[in-house]
Enzyme design. Structure first.
Site, mmCIF file in Angstrom:
data_model
loop_
_atom_site.group_PDB
_atom_site.id
_atom_site.type_symbol
_atom_site.label_atom_id
_atom_site.label_comp_id
_atom_site.label_asym_id
_atom_site.label_seq_id
_atom_site.Cartn_x
_atom_site.Cartn_y
_atom_site.Cartn_z
ATOM 1 N N THR A 46 0.746 -1.280 0.127
ATOM 2 C CA THR A 46 0.021 -0.003 0.086
ATOM 3 C C THR A 46 0.892 1.178 0.030
ATOM 4 O O THR A 46 0.590 2.232 -0.795
ATOM 5 C CB THR A 46 -1.097 -0.052 1.220
ATOM 6 N N TYR A 47 1.984 1.216 0.796
ATOM 7 C CA TYR A 47 2.754 2.453 0.727
ATOM 8 C C TYR A 47 3.501 2.573 -0.542
ATOM 9 O O TYR A 47 3.550 3.636 -0.905
ATOM 10 C CB TYR A 47 4.041 1.901 1.598
ATOM 11 N N LYS A 72 -8.943 -1.826 -5.330
ATOM 12 C CA LYS A 72 -8.430 -2.904 -4.370
ATOM 13 C C LYS A 72 -9.963 -4.075 -4.494
ATOM 14 O O LYS A 72 -10.933 -3.374 -3.886
ATOM 15 C CB LYS A 72 -7.992 -2.622 -3.330
ATOM 16 N N GLU A 109 -4.581 -2.851 -6.426
ATOM 17 C CA GLU A 109 -3.539 -3.415 -5.509
ATOM 18 C C GLU A 109 -4.153 -4.804 -4.933
ATOM 19 O O GLU A 109 -5.342 -4.944 -4.690
ATOM 20 C CB GLU A 109 -3.446 -2.440 -4.426
#
Length: 226
Positions: free
Chosen positions: A17-18, A38, A117
């Site tokens: 996520t970062y 997502k 993601e």
């Protein structure tokens, strides 16, 4: 230009996520109308009205400053911090591939580019009841090339190469690796970078250090232009 990109990882808590937030930010700053998606998100908290807030999506929105509505970012949101397949068994609302495709297609119609993601690592059960859905099924459904996010530290050669080999064996296109928590000049981590490239024969496209607010990567590597 491809319409989207899928970010997966070598496991949970490697910083997907970062890194994804920095990628979305990079694309936005390059002038693209970019969206985040997502399919299923576990481990979320409720707001003052009792509504579950998709925490990863909120982080992406805050870091990248995209104007995409939060509710369009994740169709399946669960409270318990466990695999989506188990969370949905306990909380209801199991993932349906038709819904995933429909929501993703809506974003493709509205935005220039969609960064997706994954949940957990590549072998992540998304649904397991009367139907079985794995993360790889979502990647194939959306027909997207992938980037692998890996932690730069000890053990990453093994986890990165195993992730790569699994994805390669199921015919998922992998465009490169991003190493997170990287310490430039660290002998072991620099060697990890080299060995991951040697053993997978794909490039480490960028390294990300703790507290980085930008990612050093060429835009054409993200949108997959030659």
């Amino acid at each position: 230009m491809n319409k989207g990109l899928f970010i997966t990882g070598t496991g949970t808590d490697v910083g997907k996520t970062y890194v994804t937030a920095l990628i979305v930010k990079k694309l936005k700053e390059a002038g693209l109308n970019v969206a985040y998606f997502k399919a299923a998100m576990s481990g979320n908290e409720k707001d003052e009205n009792g509504k579950l807030i998709p925490g990863d999506a909120l982080h992406i929105k805050e870091v990248s400053k995209i104007k995409q509505p939060l509710e369009s970012m994740c169709p399946y949101v669960y409270e318990k911090a466990i695999s989506p397949h188990l969370a949905s068994q306990l909380e209801g609302n199991p993932v349906c591939l038709d819904v995933i495709k429909e929501e993703y297609d809506k974003l493709c119609d509205e935005y220039d580019f969609v960064v997706c993601e994954g949940s957990g690592g590549i072998i992540c059960p998304i649904r397991y009841d009367d139907k079985t859905i794995m993360l790889e099924d979502i990647i194939k459904l959306l027909d997207l090339p992938c980037l692998i996010v890996a932690d730069a530290g000890l053990g990453t050669i093994n986890s990165t190469v195993l992730t790569y080999e699994y994805m390669k064996n199921i015919n998922i296109i992998i465009k490169g690796i991003i190493l997170n928590n990287f310490h430039k000049g660290d002998l072991m981590e620099e060697d990890n970078k080299k060995m991951c490239e040697i053993k997978t024969e794909i490039p480490v496209l960028s390294t990300v250090s703790k507290n980085d607010v930008d990612i050093n990567i060429e835009i054409n590597k993200l949108i997959m232009e030659d």
